[in-house]
Motif scaffolding. Sequence first.
Motif, mmCIF file in Angstrom:
data_model
loop_
_atom_site.group_PDB
_atom_site.id
_atom_site.type_symbol
_atom_site.label_atom_id
_atom_site.label_comp_id
_atom_site.label_asym_id
_atom_site.label_seq_id
_atom_site.Cartn_x
_atom_site.Cartn_y
_atom_site.Cartn_z
ATOM 1 N N ASP A 1 2.819 5.108 4.292
ATOM 2 C CA ASP A 1 4.156 4.928 4.867
ATOM 3 C C ASP A 1 4.119 4.833 6.384
ATOM 4 O OD1 ASP A 1 5.179 5.001 2.336
ATOM 5 O OD2 ASP A 1 5.819 7.107 2.433
ATOM 6 N N ASP B 1 0.838 -1.197 0.000
ATOM 7 C CA ASP B 1 0.000 0.000 0.000
ATOM 8 C C ASP B 1 0.878 1.254 0.000
ATOM 9 O OD1 ASP B 1 -2.330 -1.463 -0.043
ATOM 10 O OD2 ASP B 1 -2.458 -1.584 2.155
ATOM 11 N N ASP B 2 0.239 2.402 0.060
ATOM 12 C CA ASP B 2 0.969 3.665 -0.001
ATOM 13 C C ASP B 2 0.988 4.418 1.322
ATOM 14 O OD1 ASP B 2 1.535 3.332 -2.721
ATOM 15 O OD2 ASP B 2 -0.415 4.177 -3.297
#
Length: 206
Positions: A169, A166-167
Amino acid sequence: MLKKKQKMNIDFSKSAHGLLPAIIQDSQTKAVLMLGYMNAEAYQKTIDTQKVTFFSRSKQRLWTKGEESGNFLNLVDIKNDCDGDTLLIQAQPVGPTCHTGADTCWQTQNKADYGFISDLEQTIQTRRENADSEKSYVASLFQLGINKIAQKVGEEAVEVVIEAKDDNDDLFLSESADLLFHYLILLQAKGFTLEDVVTVLKSRQK
């Protein structure tokens, strides 16, 4: 090993007696072992013999560390500071460095220090030894046993893989921290520390 022909801009004249402080550091653990003093002759003998040699202010002569005890400091590298008047020497110690028998002249253990990670390992050990499972999550895991601890590592590893795709962080880093934390617990449950893992990694260097 430092090459015998290597030259450095060392200014021994900055001291009235031609002596410069020499900080000795273990080349592997990076622990500071002792402080001595070198003049130009001691420096050259260190280069020539590859064994750290000082000028002894009490004996008023050159003194190779270990010449009596056998606890030599085998030379690995020498660096001088920005002013050219202080030496940082990396060495491989043969036995304890201090005359008292301690690893270092500050009576500390000569072992690798990974900063916060080493502190965290100590905290895990303390929680395990105190073993109050009602107050400590770490102690409760140790009481549940190796299978539960290994299971937690597996669960956290899966979470890291999921978040890596996923994005987010923040979530990825959070799960990574959870994985590392539980892995350190697993290492202790198996009787090891992070240093044991680092030793294996070093053995694989080519």
